[in-house]
Design a protein around this motif. Sequence first.
Motif, PDB file in Angstrom:
ATOM      1  N   HIS A 121       0.816  -1.217   0.000  1.00 45.89           N
ATOM      2  CA  HIS A 121       0.000   0.000   0.000  1.00 45.89           C
ATOM      3  C   HIS A 121       0.851   1.271   0.000  1.00 45.89           C
ATOM      4  CE1 HIS A 121      -0.232  -1.289   4.446  1.00 45.89           C
ATOM      5  NE2 HIS A 121       0.709  -0.382   4.376  1.00 45.89           N
ATOM      6  N   LEU A 147      -2.688  -5.282   3.700  1.00 45.29           N
ATOM      7  CA  LEU A 147      -2.908  -3.957   3.131  1.00 45.29           C
ATOM      8  C   LEU A 147      -3.802  -3.114   4.021  1.00 45.29           C
ATOM      9  CD1 LEU A 147      -4.021  -5.322  -0.350  1.00 45.29           C
ATOM     10  CD2 LEU A 147      -1.784  -4.288   0.094  1.00 45.29           C
ATOM     11  N   TYR A 148      -3.579  -1.805   4.023  1.00 44.82           N
ATOM     12  CA  TYR A 148      -4.550  -0.894   4.615  1.00 44.82           C
ATOM     13  C   TYR A 148      -5.877  -1.053   3.891  1.00 44.82           C
ATOM     14  CZ  TYR A 148      -0.635   1.920   6.541  1.00 44.82           C
ATOM     15  OH  TYR A 148       0.469   2.380   7.207  1.00 44.82           O
ATOM     16  N   LYS A 230      -1.891   4.108   0.172  1.00 41.91           N
ATOM     17  CA  LYS A 230      -3.189   3.824  -0.439  1.00 41.91           C
ATOM     18  C   LYS A 230      -4.006   2.945   0.490  1.00 41.91           C
ATOM     19  CE  LYS A 230      -5.338   1.481  -4.412  1.00 41.91           C
ATOM     20  NZ  LYS A 230      -6.317   2.553  -4.682  1.00 41.91           N
ATOM     21  N   TYR A 231      -5.273   3.252   0.634  1.00 36.59           N
ATOM     22  CA  TYR A 231      -6.193   2.456   1.438  1.00 36.59           C
ATOM     23  C   TYR A 231      -7.111   1.697   0.472  1.00 36.59           C
ATOM     24  CZ  TYR A 231      -4.481   4.799   5.557  1.00 36.59           C
ATOM     25  OH  TYR A 231      -3.662   5.243   6.581  1.00 36.59           O
ATOM     26  N   TYR A 232      -6.960   0.393   0.448  1.00 34.81           N
ATOM     27  CA  TYR A 232      -7.595  -0.450  -0.563  1.00 34.81           C
ATOM     28  C   TYR A 232      -9.046  -0.773  -0.206  1.00 34.81           C
ATOM     29  CZ  TYR A 232      -3.313  -1.542  -3.155  1.00 34.81           C
ATOM     30  OH  TYR A 232      -2.187  -1.468  -3.942  1.00 34.81           O
ATOM     31  N   ALA A 237      -8.416  -4.830  -3.309  1.00 37.11           N
ATOM     32  CA  ALA A 237      -7.563  -5.816  -2.637  1.00 37.11           C
ATOM     33  C   ALA A 237      -7.706  -7.190  -3.275  1.00 37.11           C
ATOM     34  CB  ALA A 237      -7.909  -5.873  -1.155  1.00 37.11           C
ATOM     35  N   SER A 258      -8.491  -3.633   7.819  1.00 38.44           N
ATOM     36  CA  SER A 258      -7.424  -3.900   6.862  1.00 38.44           C
ATOM     37  C   SER A 258      -7.687  -5.233   6.173  1.00 38.44           C
ATOM     38  CB  SER A 258      -6.058  -3.912   7.563  1.00 38.44           C
ATOM     39  OG  SER A 258      -5.983  -4.980   8.494  1.00 38.44           O
TER      40      SER A 258
END
Length: 271
Positions: A121, A147-148, A230-232, A237, A258
């Motif tokens: 991310h 991932l975020y 980046k926030y998925y 994702a 997350s």
Amino acid sequence: MPDLKDDTIRDFGEQWSAFRDNPGYYGSAVLLADLLGPLVALDELKGKTIADIGSGSGRIVNMLLDAGAARVVAVEPSAAMQVLKDNTAARKDRIDYLQIPGDLLPPDLGLDYVVSMGVLHHIPAPIPVVRAAFEALRPGGRCIVWLYGYEGNETYLSLAVPLRRLTVLLPHRLLVALSHVLEWALTAYIGLCRILPLPMRSYMRSVLAKFPRSVRRLTIYDQLNPAYAKYYTREEAEALLPAGGFEDVKIYHRHGYSWTVCGTRPARGAS
């Protein structure tokens, strides 16, 4: 993109050179099990050869070895490589150190797993990294990324995104000082989460509450420092690993904020 990539590598080199320690729960295999969730059991890592993309200060490398990995390929492109070596020196005979970005991970290593926890991310163009992971795995090998997430972080992002516009411009020492101040507010919020159903309550109670205050300061710094984050969404994702060729992709919404995603390199001849 290249400048942003270089800026991010430089940011993390500075970060992990300043925040070198991984104490207690923060550096434990118990936390690794929490990151993996129901997708992969720690026992499945025993005796395996695993690459860790974005090894930073060596936290995940030591977790993997604590979980029984036979050998770890530690991939870290930044100036934190020396910190990584210092923090894993007692186990260096089981570690291969590569000071390269993840997209240059050599192919045909025959790895059982490639993991990348909290790294993709921060990479503006992550697909070449995912493809490199695919090529480094044996057929049937698996890739695991954390991932975020966007879902579950909406309230947090409404505050953090405007703040990051300022903090990414701050010199290191000022950002460290700000992290000390904000840590007091974070600790108070964790206390409130014990009694009130506030946003991110599960993460606050199950994870951050177990960290020493020094790690909470690092957590704040880590959120405010990188040049790119980046926030998925769930859809993004889920699409990440298939874009690199992976199949049988499974996803876990960790603590409601997350994503942990796991995919398998298909056996040779599979469509």
